[in-house]
Write a protein that holds these residues in place. Structure first.
Motif, PDB file in Angstrom:
ATOM      1  N   LYS A   1     -56.241  31.625 -87.672  1.00 41.67           N
ATOM      2  CA  LYS A   1     -55.690  30.349 -87.218  1.00 41.67           C
ATOM      3  C   LYS A   1     -55.638  29.337 -88.359  1.00 41.67           C
ATOM      4  CE  LYS A   1     -56.533  26.583 -83.905  1.00 41.67           C
ATOM      5  NZ  LYS A   1     -55.109  26.500 -83.532  1.00 41.67           N
ATOM      6  N   SER A   2     -56.662  29.327 -89.180  1.00 45.70           N
ATOM      7  CA  SER A   2     -56.688  28.407 -90.316  1.00 45.70           C
ATOM      8  C   SER A   2     -55.529  28.689 -91.269  1.00 45.70           C
ATOM      9  CB  SER A   2     -58.023  28.521 -91.056  1.00 45.70           C
ATOM     10  OG  SER A   2     -58.043  27.694 -92.199  1.00 45.70           O
ATOM     11  N   LEU A   3     -55.274  29.940 -91.541  1.00 45.22           N
ATOM     12  CA  LEU A   3     -54.149  30.304 -92.400  1.00 45.22           C
ATOM     13  C   LEU A   3     -52.831  29.835 -91.789  1.00 45.22           C
ATOM     14  CD1 LEU A   3     -55.139  33.977 -93.373  1.00 45.22           C
ATOM     15  CD2 LEU A   3     -55.265  31.953 -94.847  1.00 45.22           C
ATOM     16  N   PHE A   4     -52.698  30.011 -90.483  1.00 50.11           N
ATOM     17  CA  PHE A   4     -51.463  29.620 -89.801  1.00 50.11           C
ATOM     18  C   PHE A   4     -51.306  28.100 -89.783  1.00 50.11           C
ATOM     19  CE2 PHE A   4     -48.843  28.555 -86.141  1.00 50.11           C
ATOM     20  CZ  PHE A   4     -47.796  29.474 -86.230  1.00 50.11           C
ATOM     21  N   ASP A   5     -52.363  27.401 -89.397  1.00 49.83           N
ATOM     22  CA  ASP A   5     -52.283  25.945 -89.271  1.00 49.83           C
ATOM     23  C   ASP A   5     -51.975  25.266 -90.599  1.00 49.83           C
ATOM     24  OD1 ASP A   5     -52.787  26.121 -86.569  1.00 49.83           O
ATOM     25  OD2 ASP A   5     -54.900  25.533 -86.710  1.00 49.83           O
ATOM     26  N   GLN A   6     -52.447  25.842 -91.691  1.00 53.18           N
ATOM     27  CA  GLN A   6     -52.226  25.238 -93.007  1.00 53.18           C
ATOM     28  C   GLN A   6     -50.926  25.712 -93.665  1.00 53.18           C
ATOM     29  OE1 GLN A   6     -55.927  24.698 -95.522  1.00 53.18           O
ATOM     30  NE2 GLN A   6     -56.743  26.152 -94.014  1.00 53.18           N
ATOM     31  N   GLY A   7     -50.159  26.497 -92.943  1.00 56.94           N
ATOM     32  CA  GLY A   7     -48.894  26.976 -93.496  1.00 56.94           C
ATOM     33  C   GLY A   7     -49.061  27.968 -94.621  1.00 56.94           C
ATOM     34  N   LEU A   8     -50.160  28.704 -94.613  1.00 57.98           N
ATOM     35  CA  LEU A   8     -50.437  29.651 -95.686  1.00 57.98           C
ATOM     36  C   LEU A   8     -49.916  31.051 -95.374  1.00 57.98           C
ATOM     37  CD1 LEU A   8     -54.054  28.494 -96.586  1.00 57.98           C
ATOM     38  CD2 LEU A   8     -51.858  27.668 -97.480  1.00 57.98           C
ATOM     39  N   ILE A   9     -49.514  31.271 -94.137  1.00 56.72           N
ATOM     40  CA  ILE A   9     -48.806  32.494 -93.762  1.00 56.72           C
ATOM     41  C   ILE A   9     -47.492  32.071 -93.111  1.00 56.72           C
ATOM     42  CG2 ILE A   9     -50.826  33.962 -93.507  1.00 56.72           C
ATOM     43  CD1 ILE A   9     -50.820  33.454 -90.540  1.00 56.72           C
ATOM     44  N   ASP A  10     -46.510  32.936 -93.193  1.00 58.11           N
ATOM     45  CA  ASP A  10     -45.196  32.637 -92.645  1.00 58.11           C
ATOM     46  C   ASP A  10     -45.290  32.415 -91.138  1.00 58.11           C
ATOM     47  OD1 ASP A  10     -42.459  32.360 -92.302  1.00 58.11           O
ATOM     48  OD2 ASP A  10     -42.140  34.518 -92.136  1.00 58.11           O
ATOM     49  N   LYS A  11     -44.850  31.263 -90.681  1.00 63.04           N
ATOM     50  CA  LYS A  11     -45.000  30.932 -89.266  1.00 63.04           C
ATOM     51  C   LYS A  11     -44.027  31.677 -88.364  1.00 63.04           C
ATOM     52  CE  LYS A  11     -47.512  26.657 -89.636  1.00 63.04           C
ATOM     53  NZ  LYS A  11     -47.827  25.366 -89.005  1.00 63.04           N
ATOM     54  N   GLU A  12     -43.108  32.432 -88.950  1.00 63.27           N
ATOM     55  CA  GLU A  12     -42.198  33.237 -88.141  1.00 63.27           C
ATOM     56  C   GLU A  12     -42.695  34.674 -87.968  1.00 63.27           C
ATOM     57  OE1 GLU A  12     -38.046  32.960 -89.047  1.00 63.27           O
ATOM     58  OE2 GLU A  12     -38.231  30.920 -89.824  1.00 63.27           O
ATOM     59  N   TYR A  13     -43.929  34.915 -88.397  1.00 62.39           N
ATOM     60  CA  TYR A  13     -44.404  36.295 -88.357  1.00 62.39           C
ATOM     61  C   TYR A  13     -44.499  36.840 -86.929  1.00 62.39           C
ATOM     62  CZ  TYR A  13     -49.217  35.362 -86.762  1.00 62.39           C
ATOM     63  OH  TYR A  13     -50.312  35.014 -86.025  1.00 62.39           O
ATOM     64  N   ILE A  14     -44.680  35.979 -85.956  1.00 57.62           N
ATOM     65  CA  ILE A  14     -44.795  36.431 -84.571  1.00 57.62           C
ATOM     66  C   ILE A  14     -43.532  37.163 -84.120  1.00 57.62           C
ATOM     67  CG2 ILE A  14     -44.944  35.640 -82.185  1.00 57.62           C
ATOM     68  CD1 ILE A  14     -47.594  35.638 -83.540  1.00 57.62           C
ATOM     69  N   THR A  15     -42.373  36.678 -84.546  1.00 58.27           N
ATOM     70  CA  THR A  15     -41.110  37.300 -84.138  1.00 58.27           C
ATOM     71  C   THR A  15     -40.613  38.318 -85.155  1.00 58.27           C
ATOM     72  OG1 THR A  15     -39.868  35.459 -85.137  1.00 58.27           O
ATOM     73  CG2 THR A  15     -40.411  35.294 -82.798  1.00 58.27           C
ATOM     74  N   ASP A  16     -41.286  38.426 -86.281  1.00 55.25           N
ATOM     75  CA  ASP A  16     -40.874  39.358 -87.331  1.00 55.25           C
ATOM     76  C   ASP A  16     -41.489  40.735 -87.056  1.00 55.25           C
ATOM     77  OD1 ASP A  16     -39.747  40.282 -89.706  1.00 55.25           O
ATOM     78  OD2 ASP A  16     -41.428  39.598 -90.939  1.00 55.25           O
TER      79      ASP A  16
END
Length: 539
Positions: free
Chosen positions: A278-293
């Protein structure tokens, strides 16, 4: 199999959503060892007891993972140069039934429920094979291997460590071959060394340092184009297992906590892994479109176009590295060691010695079973080599005695790489130092091979925590997890991507509540009894 059994499987399959965050067992194809690297190193199989018979051949069908790797000019997974080669040289005419890798179990279960599943069904996941055995969808094959096999029977006798993987409820429900080290070392992490050098950073060694490096990759324009367009971390299907391993947990494993069997998704350590993700996601450190990728094509594009700095994937990424170098010739890569958390330093996810598990559809008659067993004999004896290396003096040559050396990387990639999917049994064994010898000798291929050689050593350097080799193969366990997994996944996705809507701690309260509601406490009791009964078997 009865209509009622089919309906029960269909019901289970519809409830079993494929986890978008779950890992693939393997980014590459199935490969397994033999006593020498060039075993059966001819482009045409040698004459043997399992050679193709004269006259009409019987047909069998076999599942295959569709990874989207067959070039258009080569045909399809159902029909290409290698399916034709198999049908010309093996003792059977094989119809290959592709199933999307990201939805393989769901697709196979649906095919089984409708009565249209292939004769041979294979998966990496022993839990899934056990589930099919408990549902009556596949059949015991001990007697058939004894009766019809030569090569495979001898191979299994010589490799008794494979027995526990194939045995469910005391009977052999699948056959397998040994993994080579390159498929035991399933996962890997890569980092842009040139970005580290430019920003004067050291490779991260802890989970905290990984976040700090990722922030720098996000904010300090490491690609030097003056734009805010870099994504620090991208990943393929292996990513979640890599993150979970930082915290000594994996959502699909059972652990011994003070001698008691506990399911990973209910552990406090699992909460920590969710919080980190969650920390990686919230800080924009992982691609936020990964859920649909879901097929990870966007992640791959970000990496190969030079917009990503860290790749959670596999130790072996020939195509991804080659494409990155084509777009960014000055890119320099380094394999990244696992980073330590407060629990210590775990290894990257590593597979068990057994490779894919090949099961026999319960609706096969003995005539088809005999054909299938003889086909597997042929594949294990000679067929696998062509599927892995191609044709001698066209795709490879033998060097240093019997090591197959690739002649042209692009030709191999276009004409052979996808064929690994068909080598469902194999006798390949490799060593890290062979990788540069086997690779094409052009400068780029050698650069990639040297990086891979280092990466496999890094991937095997640290022991991966696995308290027991297999999950309990009890119907109550598999049925509960099939129901529980999609519910837990929905909660976890909400935790990771939902901002302040659900904290990791609150999410875990919900997960544990669902586990208990579905009968998790009773399943834990059954799992403990199973463990106590099978302690010796599980060593």
């Amino acid at each position: 199999m009865s209509r009622l059994a089919r309906k029960s499987i269909l019901a289970a399959s519809l409830s079993l959503m494929m986890l978008i965050l779950a890992a693939c067992s393997s980014n590459g194809a199935s490969e397994s060892p033999s006593s020498s690297p060039g075993a059966s190193a001819t482009s045409t199989p040698t004459t043997s007891a399992s050679a193709a018979p004269a006259g009409p051949k019987k047909e069998i069908s076999i599942s295959a993972f569709d990874r989207g790797q067959v070039p258009t000019e080569e045909g399809s997974y159902e029909s290409n140069r290698w399916t034709k080669f198999i049908n010309e040289n093996s003792p059977a005419t094989v119809n290959w039934i592709p199933v999307d890798r990201g939805q393989a179990q769901q697709k196979l279960s649906t095919l089984i429920a409708s009565g249209s599943a292939p004769d041979l069904i294979w998966e990496y996941d022993r839990n899934y094979i056990a589930q099919l055995a408990n549902q009556g969808a596949i059949q015991p094959i001990d007697d058939y291997i004894e009766k019809y096999s030569t090569t495979l029977k001898k191979y299994l006798e010589e490799n008794p460590e494979l027995k526990s993987a194939m045995t469910i409820n005391g009977k052999m429900y699948a056959v397998t071959s040994k993994r080579s080290i390159e498929s035991i070392a399933n996962h890997g992490m890569w980092i842009r060394q040139d970005w580290l050098d430019k920003l004067q950073l050291k490779a991260p060694a802890t989970v905290e340092e990984l976040i700090e490096v990722a922030k720098k990759f996000k904010d300090e324009d490491p690609d030097g184009n003056g734009e805010d367009d870099t994504v620090p971390i991208v990943f393929n299907g292996n990513a979640v297992q890599i993150i979970r391993a930082f915290f000594f947990t994996n959502e699909n494993q059972w652990y011994l906590e003070d001698g008691q069997m506990k399911y990973a998704r209910t552990l406090d350590r699992f909460t920590d892994s969710l919080a980190y993700q969650k920390s990686l996601f919230d800080q924009g450190l992982i691609d936020k479109e990964y859920i649909t990728d879901s097929n990870f094509q966007r992640a791959r594009q970000l990496w190969t176009t030079g917009k990503a700095g860290i790749y959670f994937a596999s130790w072996s990424m020939d195509n991804e590295i080659r494409d990155l170098k084509a777009n960014v010739p000055d890119a320099k890569l380094a394999p990244l060691e696992p980073v330590a958390s407060k629990y210590g330093k775990n290894g990257l996810y590593q597979e068990l010695p057994s490779n894919v598990l090949v099961a026999f559809n319960s609706e096969m008659d003995e005539d088809k079973i005999e054909t299938a067993v003889k086909f597997l004999d042929w594949m294990l004896e000679t067929g696998w080599h062509s599927m892995k290396f191609g044709e001698e003096n066209v795709h490879y040559k033998l060097v240093e005695g019997d090591v197959p050396q690739r002649l042209d990387a692009d030709k191999y990639r276009a004409e052979v790489a996808y064929a690994n999917e068909y080598a469902i049994l194999s006798q390949w064994d490799t060593k890290a130092e062979w990788i540069p010898v086997m690779a094409a000798q052009d400068a780029l291929s050698q650069e990639i091979a040297q990086a891979k050689s280092q990466a496999i050593e890094v991937a095997l350097k640290n022991e991966y925590r696995r308290d027991i080799p297999f999950s309990p193969d009890l119907p109550e366990v598999s049925q509960l997890i099939a129901t529980f997994a999609p519910i837990a996944t929905q909660i976890e996705v909400k935790v990771v991507t939902g901002g302040n809507a659900l904290t990791p701690e609150a999410g875990m309260v919900q997960v544990r509540k669902e586990w208990k509601r579905l009968g998790g406490e009773n399943v834990e009791k059954l799992a403990q009894e199973w463990y106590e009964k099978n302690k010796e078997f599980l060593k």
